[in-house]
Design a protein around this motif. Structure first.
Motif, short mmCIF file in Angstrom:
data_model
loop_
_atom_site.label_atom_id
_atom_site.label_comp_id
_atom_site.label_asym_id
_atom_site.label_seq_id
_atom_site.Cartn_x
_atom_site.Cartn_y
_atom_site.Cartn_z
N ALA A 43 0.94 -1.16 -0.63
CA ALA A 43 0.03 -0.31 0.04
C ALA A 43 0.73 1.27 0.50
O ALA A 43 1.63 1.26 0.63
CB ALA A 43 -0.86 0.26 1.40
N LYS A 45 1.55 4.94 0.96
CA LYS A 45 2.39 5.17 2.30
C LYS A 45 1.95 7.07 1.73
O LYS A 45 1.39 7.39 1.18
CB LYS A 45 3.67 5.82 2.41
N PRO A 46 0.40 6.78 2.97
CA PRO A 46 -0.79 8.00 2.83
C PRO A 46 0.84 9.57 2.97
O PRO A 46 1.62 9.14 3.69
CB PRO A 46 -1.50 7.68 4.19
N ASN A 111 -4.19 5.31 9.67
CA ASN A 111 -3.62 4.98 9.12
C ASN A 111 -4.42 4.23 7.67
O ASN A 111 -4.69 4.64 6.76
CB ASN A 111 -2.47 3.76 8.79
N ARG A 115 -5.02 6.09 4.53
CA ARG A 115 -4.96 5.81 2.98
C ARG A 115 -6.42 5.71 2.29
O ARG A 115 -6.58 6.11 0.79
CB ARG A 115 -5.01 4.20 3.49
N SER A 118 -6.16 9.07 0.94
CA SER A 118 -5.73 9.59 -0.26
C SER A 118 -6.28 9.19 -1.30
O SER A 118 -5.83 9.89 -2.74
CB SER A 118 -4.22 8.70 0.06
#
Length: 201
Positions: A43, A45-46, A111, A115, A118
């Motif tokens: 995934a 990273k934000p 988190n 995500r 974002s």
């Protein structure tokens, strides 16, 4: 052991803060065997703006209240189990809280939310949202909106629920039992739905 039926506050908090994206995976061709599942891509990273907005919306205080509610609900299931006299140690609630927090630590919630933010907003939109929610009006919205939503939910529930049995009765007129004389399905709001009797010969 009591059967635990919970309305998990932590899960509700997580769902309220971020709606997960749903992606449809293409079905494999029927003539070919299914290929081995590929390893999921890491995934992204934000961004700092996404993390900032996530912490603004999903505050640690809100998370703590969710954990408190879930812990109380969990412990209450043991204390209120009918016909049981369970003996619990003095630190049972503290142990329950530890277990509940392990299900969704605060940083994990942040988190997850970051995500999803974002994926839903551009970097500039994230920055604009951070600026809004940190403004006096944005801060007021964060405090007032949960109460507004709760009141709306309560009022709509009070308006709809008392009228559901009447709606069920209206709809039952159009429902016919299957061939063979089986009974019509029961109404979830007050007894079986009435079925027209078969005409006498």
């Amino acid at each position: 052991m009591p059967q635990i039926r919970l309305f998990p506050a932590a899960a509700l908090l997580s769902l309220a803060l971020a709606q997960p994206a749903r992606a449809a995976d293409p079905a494999p061709a029927p003539a070919k065997p299914a290929a081995p599942a590929a390893a999921p891509a890491p995934a992204a990273k934000p961004s700092p703006a996404a993390m900032d907005l996530a912490r603004t919306l999903a505050t640690q205080e809100t998370w703590k209240r969710g954990m408190d509610g879930l812990t109380q609900s969990l412990v209450g299931q043991f204390r209120g189990h009918p016909g049981s006299e369970l003996s619990m140690p003095k630190d049972f609630q503290a142990k329950a809280r530890t277990e509940v927090e392990a299900l969704l630590p605060y940083e994990d919630l942040v988190n997850i939310h970051a995500r999803q933010l974002s994926a839903a907003y551009s970097e500039q939109e994230l920055k604009d949202l951070v600026a809004f929610y940190k403004s006096p009006l944005g801060q007021k919205a964060l405090k007032a909106m949960p109460e507004v939503q709760e009141k709306v939910a309560m009022e709509t529930q009070q308006r709809i629920e008392p009228k559901l049995p009447q709606v069920m009765q209206k709809l039952a007129k159009d429902v016919k039992p299957p061939a063979g004389g089986a009974k019509a399905p029961a109404s979830p709001h007050g007894g079986a739905a009435p079925a027209k009797p078969a005409p006498k010969k």
